[in-house]
Design a protein around this motif. Structure first.
Motif, PDB file in Angstrom:
ATOM      1  N   THR A  16       0.852  -1.187   0.000  1.00  0.00           N
ATOM      2  CA  THR A  16       0.000   0.000   0.000  1.00  0.00           C
ATOM      3  C   THR A  16       0.891   1.242   0.000  1.00  0.00           C
ATOM      4  O   THR A  16       2.087   1.164   0.319  1.00  0.00           O
ATOM      5  N   PRO A  17       0.381   2.405  -0.366  1.00  0.00           N
ATOM      6  CA  PRO A  17       1.207   3.628  -0.336  1.00  0.00           C
ATOM      7  C   PRO A  17       1.837   3.890   1.030  1.00  0.00           C
ATOM      8  O   PRO A  17       2.988   4.341   1.113  1.00  0.00           O
ATOM      9  N   SER A  18       1.120   3.610   2.105  1.00  0.00           N
ATOM     10  CA  SER A  18       1.677   3.845   3.441  1.00  0.00           C
ATOM     11  C   SER A  18       2.833   2.888   3.731  1.00  0.00           C
ATOM     12  O   SER A  18       3.830   3.279   4.365  1.00  0.00           O
ATOM     13  N   LYS A  69      11.210   5.448   4.438  1.00  0.00           N
ATOM     14  CA  LYS A  69      11.678   6.126   5.647  1.00  0.00           C
ATOM     15  C   LYS A  69      12.739   5.289   6.355  1.00  0.00           C
ATOM     16  O   LYS A  69      13.763   5.812   6.824  1.00  0.00           O
ATOM     17  N   CYS A  70      12.525   3.979   6.404  1.00  0.00           N
ATOM     18  CA  CYS A  70      13.470   3.075   7.053  1.00  0.00           C
ATOM     19  C   CYS A  70      14.834   3.137   6.371  1.00  0.00           C
ATOM     20  O   CYS A  70      15.872   3.217   7.026  1.00  0.00           O
ATOM     21  N   CYS A 123       8.342  11.058   1.684  1.00  0.00           N
ATOM     22  CA  CYS A 123       7.310  10.055   2.007  1.00  0.00           C
ATOM     23  C   CYS A 123       5.935  10.498   1.539  1.00  0.00           C
ATOM     24  O   CYS A 123       5.115   9.663   1.143  1.00  0.00           O
ATOM     25  N   ARG A 124       5.678  11.793   1.560  1.00  0.00           N
ATOM     26  CA  ARG A 124       4.370  12.264   1.110  1.00  0.00           C
ATOM     27  C   ARG A 124       4.201  12.168  -0.403  1.00  0.00           C
ATOM     28  O   ARG A 124       3.085  12.295  -0.918  1.00  0.00           O
ATOM     29  N   LYS A 125       5.296  11.961  -1.129  1.00  0.00           N
ATOM     30  CA  LYS A 125       5.184  11.698  -2.563  1.00  0.00           C
ATOM     31  C   LYS A 125       4.632  10.287  -2.810  1.00  0.00           C
ATOM     32  O   LYS A 125       3.988  10.028  -3.826  1.00  0.00           O
ATOM     33  N   PHE A 126       4.927   9.357  -1.894  1.00  0.00           N
ATOM     34  CA  PHE A 126       4.383   8.009  -1.997  1.00  0.00           C
ATOM     35  C   PHE A 126       2.973   7.944  -1.417  1.00  0.00           C
ATOM     36  O   PHE A 126       2.092   7.286  -1.974  1.00  0.00           O
ATOM     37  N   ASP A 179       7.415  11.815  14.238  1.00  0.00           N
ATOM     38  CA  ASP A 179       8.606  12.610  14.559  1.00  0.00           C
ATOM     39  C   ASP A 179       8.582  13.971  13.897  1.00  0.00           C
ATOM     40  O   ASP A 179       9.585  14.694  13.916  1.00  0.00           O
ATOM     41  N   GLY A 180       7.469  14.295  13.253  1.00  0.00           N
ATOM     42  CA  GLY A 180       7.366  15.604  12.622  1.00  0.00           C
ATOM     43  C   GLY A 180       7.939  15.664  11.232  1.00  0.00           C
ATOM     44  O   GLY A 180       8.148  16.744  10.685  1.00  0.00           O
ATOM     45  N   GLY A 181       8.213  14.515  10.644  1.00  0.00           N
ATOM     46  CA  GLY A 181       8.730  14.496   9.274  1.00  0.00           C
ATOM     47  C   GLY A 181      10.217  14.666   9.180  1.00  0.00           C
ATOM     48  O   GLY A 181      10.769  14.758   8.092  1.00  0.00           O
TER      49      GLY A 181
END
Length: 492
Positions: A185-187, A194-195, A345-348, A356-358
């Motif tokens: 999924t996108p998330s 991110k990892c 990450c918001r592109k995905f 953590d506030g991005g």
């Protein structure tokens, strides 16, 4: 970190040691296989299958389908004759290094994806062996995703009507392909990115993936699962700088090109010491050039340094990195990972919410550690590292890259200080090797090596000197941050 010829061999078992003649394959095949208006691959099978003894044409038809549909994954997603010449060569028993072709195709796929991302265009269907990249990720991220690849089972070939049964895996390739998959999924994609972007923990890092205290697999037979080392011929092919063929098949709008193989960029993956990365071909020839004849391919091959003088009999796997590499990576990652994680990450996943506030966004450094100004170039589809390198046409007319005044002055100062010619030619070797001979005379072990062989063995020099000091050095398992777009940037 990047896929290597060692990964190709261990995951697929394909040939990586035979001589390569890719310029023979763009020609048209002679068997005239039927591929149009026959009902895609099912119709292709029905049209070429024989109920009697298998003849040479059916053999070529099968190999053509295997190469096009399962190995190199043509972008048409249907039957073509693009790989028929390669299939005919295999049917005749020719020794072809399909492993090099596969790695070149994987690198070229990553290059195309990078260009699409830089241009802000949808990736779409590019074709290419994305399945191999998935296998490679399954192997090297096994600790990150908390599964034991060595305990996987492999399905047995049997009739469909019988109950499915499995057996133990016999190779890393079978084990990596048996890892269960799920629809992302996108998330999930955003979390995986991110990892990798933030860096994996030491417990999740795998450097030399083919080390095991107890032998578990048996294949391929060119790898000793007791000592966890390759035989001499195979190891030479794995660590040698080289040119990898890409787009080596016929087809509308296709042209034969190449990718560079810099094994020193992934020395720890091969069980050696990691030096600062040096793109050997960067000043010798432009990447992704077009060539169409044996003469042009020979010119490329002549750029590969000779490594036959290197004795590989006593090598053992010992992964480590040197201080120069750690300093290089400490500065380099400040340029690569200066944006906040959430920005990507918001592109995905547009709904991505990082607790953590991005992440923290900061400005990349403008002054290098050597107190020099850093001039940033705008994003470009063309590699900037080898921008001033000669093209194949320039090499044909013997036009070399103009050496800058700074390079001339630097080399002159090194020679005046008593450095050897090899050190002046390859500063990475000079900076990473301890000064065991302060008089400037060539050491007995390296005196017989030519200047070109020293460059080819840059990833081995540090390992020779360190292993001689640390006789009880053992293999360790570790891994660097994985980011596919970054891999492409470093590789070029």
């Amino acid at each position: 970190m990047t896929p290597t010829l060692a990964d190709v061999l261990m995951l697929t078992g394909l040939d990586i040691t035979s001589a390569d003649l890719p310029f023979h394959f763009p020609a048209k095949g002679s068997r005239r296989l039927e591929t149009k208006s026959i009902g895609r691959w099912k119709g292709y099978i029905d049209r070429h299958i024989k109920s009697e003894i298998i003849d040479e044409k059916e053999h070529v038809a099968f190999l053509n389908m295997w190469l096009d549909k399962f190995v190199f994954c043509g972008r048409s997603a249907g039957p073509t004759t693009n790989l028929e010449p390669l299939a005919e060569a295999l049917a005749m028993g020719s020794s072809i290094p399909l492993g090099k072709h596969l790695l070149g195709s994987a690198y070229h796929l990553l290059h195309q994806v990078s260009n699409k991302l830089l241009a802000g265009e949808p990736i779409g269907n590019l074709g290419g062996p994305s399945w191999f990249i998935n296998l490679w990720l399954n192997l090297h991220l096994q600790h990150a995703y908390e599964y034991d690849i060595k305990s996987m089972s492999f399905p047995i070939d049997q009739p469909e009507e019988e109950p499915a049964t499995t057996r133990r895996c016999m190779s890393y390739g079978e084990a990596a392909s048996a890892v269960p998959s799920s629809k992302l999924t996108p998330s999930m994609v955003a979390e995986a990115f991110k990892c990798c972007y933030n860096g994996l923990t030491k417990g999740a890092i795998v450097w030399y993936a083919y080390h095991s205290e107890v032998p578990i697999f048996e294949l391929p037979d060119c790898f000793d699962f007791v000592t966890c080392t390759f035989n001499g011929e195979t190891l030479e092919a794995i660590i040698k700088l080289g040119i990898l063929p890409a787009n080596f098949f016929a087809g509308k709008g296709q042209y034969l090109t190449y990718e560079f193989n810099h094994p020193s960029a992934a020395a720890r993956q091969l069980g050696f010491g990691q030096l600062p990365i040096r793109a050997y071909f960067a000043d010798l020839v432009k990447p992704h050039g077009k060539h169409s004849s044996g003469f042009e391919y020979n010119r490329l091959s002549n750029l590969i340094p000779d490594a036959t003088t290197i004795n590989l009999e006593s090598w053992t796997a010992a992964t480590f990195n040197v201080k120069q590499f750690r300093l290089w990576w400490k500065e380099w990652k400040n340029h690569l990972f200066c944006m906040a994680t959430g920005t990507y990450c918001r592109k995905f996943d547009p709904d991505f919410n990082d607790p953590d506030g991005g992440g923290i966004e900061f400005t990349p450094p403008t002054i290098s550690q050597s107190n020099k100004s850093i001039a940033y170039a705008p994003p470009s589809a063309d590699p900037l590292i080898s921008y001033g390198a000669p093209s194949l046409m320039d090499i044909a007319t013997i036009r070399k890259r103009k050496v800058s005044t700074f390079e001339k002055t630097t080399c002159k100062k090194r020679l005046q200080k008593g450095s050897t010619l090899a050190q002046a030619t390859d500063p990475l070797v000079a900076t990473s090797a301890p000064e065991t001979n302060p008089t400037g005379a060539a050491a007995p072990q390296t005196a017989v090596l030519t200047e070109v062989a020293l460059v080819a063995a840059s990833l081995l020099i540090e390992a020779i000197q360190v292993i001689s000091l640390l006789s009880n050095f053992v293999c360790t398992l570790s891994m660097l941050t994985l980011l596919l777009s970054t891999v492409c940037t470093i590789r070029t």
